[in-house]
Design an enzyme around this catalytic site. Structure first.
Site, PDB file in Angstrom:
ATOM      1  N   HIS A  56      13.683  13.305  -8.145  1.00  0.00           N
ATOM      2  CA  HIS A  56      14.510  13.611  -9.229  1.00  0.00           C
ATOM      3  C   HIS A  56      14.651  15.219  -9.375  1.00  0.00           C
ATOM      4  CE1 HIS A  56      11.111  15.038 -11.766  1.00  0.00           C
ATOM      5  NE2 HIS A  56      10.369  13.818 -11.419  1.00  0.00           N
ATOM      6  N   ASP A  98      -3.528  -1.195  -6.802  1.00  0.00           N
ATOM      7  CA  ASP A  98      -4.449  -0.439  -6.211  1.00  0.00           C
ATOM      8  C   ASP A  98      -5.714  -0.520  -7.326  1.00  0.00           C
ATOM      9  OD1 ASP A  98      -6.708   1.424  -5.107  1.00  0.00           O
ATOM     10  OD2 ASP A  98      -5.277   0.839  -3.406  1.00  0.00           O
ATOM     11  N   SER A 157       5.318  12.344  -9.301  1.00  0.00           N
ATOM     12  CA  SER A 157       6.779  12.409  -8.658  1.00  0.00           C
ATOM     13  C   SER A 157       6.869  12.993  -7.289  1.00  0.00           C
ATOM     14  CB  SER A 157       7.742  13.173  -9.742  1.00  0.00           C
ATOM     15  OG  SER A 157       7.579  12.502 -10.942  1.00  0.00           O
TER      16      SER A 157
END
Length: 427
Positions: free
Chosen positions: A249, A376, A391
């Protein structure tokens, strides 16, 4: 009423299925028809290959052959199949294309998608933390405000003149690189008009502001500005050429919410020193140290776009020894179900298990093409799920890189969004 309800249900189903079909898709096998829908909808959809985009039948000479890079080159140079080579961040492709028409029960048209046959690309998967420093293209206006002058009265010199999101490029004809230069220009004005060259929504504009005296040899225009930003993220991929993509992003200004227009940026080596665990309503965070010195520079940032930040890695041969190469999966090849993300928590970069719960192949927000859930147990124990700083973490599935993590759900840190790697590569 029953008939209206049934029609409404059918229309809703039709609209939902249509929205799932991308306008453009890539395949590696000539003549391949991408299958986009899972059960229970798969049996309802019929797909038929139609003519190529040039109006002629688009059957390449080897319909069962998957195009590798060398084969694509041979087809192009031999002239066996008409087309043109297009170079982009995504691929170098032989532009042999055709259309696939999708319909409901073979009777109700949904959408016609364009399909291009391409040579599959491979990239090095990242997963390592990066320090980001970027300078804006000009001095960015955050907001305007009042100032108290030496006469004790409040003034708003820039009100209704400058707007949030403006970029001041020059003052009285002198180009600006940082806010300190703008402050100096205001102080030198002695209260006279200052001519500002700005860009607003991509358009060049010239405006005047009249600073007011607020102290001895001090003049202010009543504007909050910023010219740089920094933070921590994750490297997503590196190409053979050294070009990289990260974050999944763009970086937006914290106050205006707008995508930052950058002049230049630097990528630094970074160490994650602690993890602030995410909880419901409070996003977690990777806390690290960015080494702001020349010896820790690992690349240059050239672009800040909606689908990530991009630039050139330095020292690629050394970096390539630490990274593993993966083939790129195109968006229709992603599946709901088990996958992994590659990220660094502490000193180790490794894979953690996730589940892809939803695919949005044709979503308007490219940063939210997938809905992910961390499964997980070790990662959940360490971070609570997805945290800020993750990110850009590559998403791996079936031995290929399919995307990158982009956002966390604030009210459920075990879940978040991802972007398709195909969209990241379209820089």
């Amino acid at each position: 009423m029953l008939a209206v309800s049934v029609l409404g249900l059918l229309f809703g189903c039709w609209a939902a299925l249509k929205s799932q079909i991308p306008e453009q898709m890539y395949v590696t096998t000539a003549g391949e028809i991408p299958h986009l829908f899972e059960k229970p909808f798969e049996w309802m959809i019929e797909a038929e290959k139609t003519n190529g985009t040039d109006g002629e039948a688009a059957d390449p000479p080897h319909p069962e052959t998957e195009l590798k890079t060398e084969e694509a080159s041979n087809i192009f140079t031999s002239g066996q199949y008409a087309g043109s080579r297009i170079s982009s961040g995504l691929l170098e492709r032989v532009d042999s294309s055709y259309e696939v028409e999708y319909s409901l029960f073979g009777k109700i048209p949904l959408k016609t998608a364009s399909v291009s046959v391409v040579a599959r690309k491979s990239v090095y998967a990242g997963g390592t933390p990066i320090g980001i420093y970027m300078e804006t293209n000009g001095v960015m206006v955050v907001d305007t405000d009042h100032v108290t002058a030496v006469d004790g009265r409040d003034y708003e010199p820039a009100a209704n003149i400058l707007k949030s999101g403006d970029y001041i490029q020059a003052a009285d004809g002198v180009p600006l690189e940082n806010k300190e230069e703008l402050i100096a220009c205001m102080n030198q004005s002695e209260g006279k008009d200052v001519v500002l060259d700005i860009t607003r929504d991509g358009e060049a504009i010239r405006l005047k502001v009249t600073p007011v005296q607020t102290g001895e040899n001090t003049y202010k225009a009543g504007v909050w500005v910023r010219n740089d930003t920094q933070g921590i993220g994750t490297l997503t991929y590196v190409e053979e050429s050294g070009k990289f993509g990260a974050l999944g992003h763009g970086i937006s200004d914290v106050d205006t919410g707008e995508l930052l227009q950058i002049r230049k940026g630097i990528l630094y080596d970074t160490d994650v020193i602690s993890v602030i665990k995410g909880t419901e309503g409070v996003p977690g965070e990777l806390a690290g140290i960015i080494h702001y010195s020349d010896g820790y520079v690992i690349g240059d940032i050239e672009k800040n776009q909606e689908n990530g930040i991009y630039g050139q890695i330095s020292g690629l041969p050394y970096l390539a020894e630490e990274l593993q190469k993966y083939e790129v999966a195109y968006k229709q090849e992603a599946e709901t179900g088990p996958a992994t993300i590659l990220c660094s928590i502490g000193d180790e970069c490794r894979e953690y298990e996730i589940e892809i719960q939803e695919l949005r192949l044709n979503g308007r927000d490219v940063n939210k093409g997938m809905v992910l859930k961390v499964t997980d147990e070790e990662l959940l124990e360490l971070t609570g799920g997805i945290v800020q700083g993750m990110s850009g973490s590559p998403i791996l599935q079936n031995g290929r890189i399919v995307g990158a993590v982009t956002h966390v759900f604030v009210n459920d840190p075990t879940k978040g969004y991802g972007i398709f790697i195909e969209n990241m590569l379209e820089r």
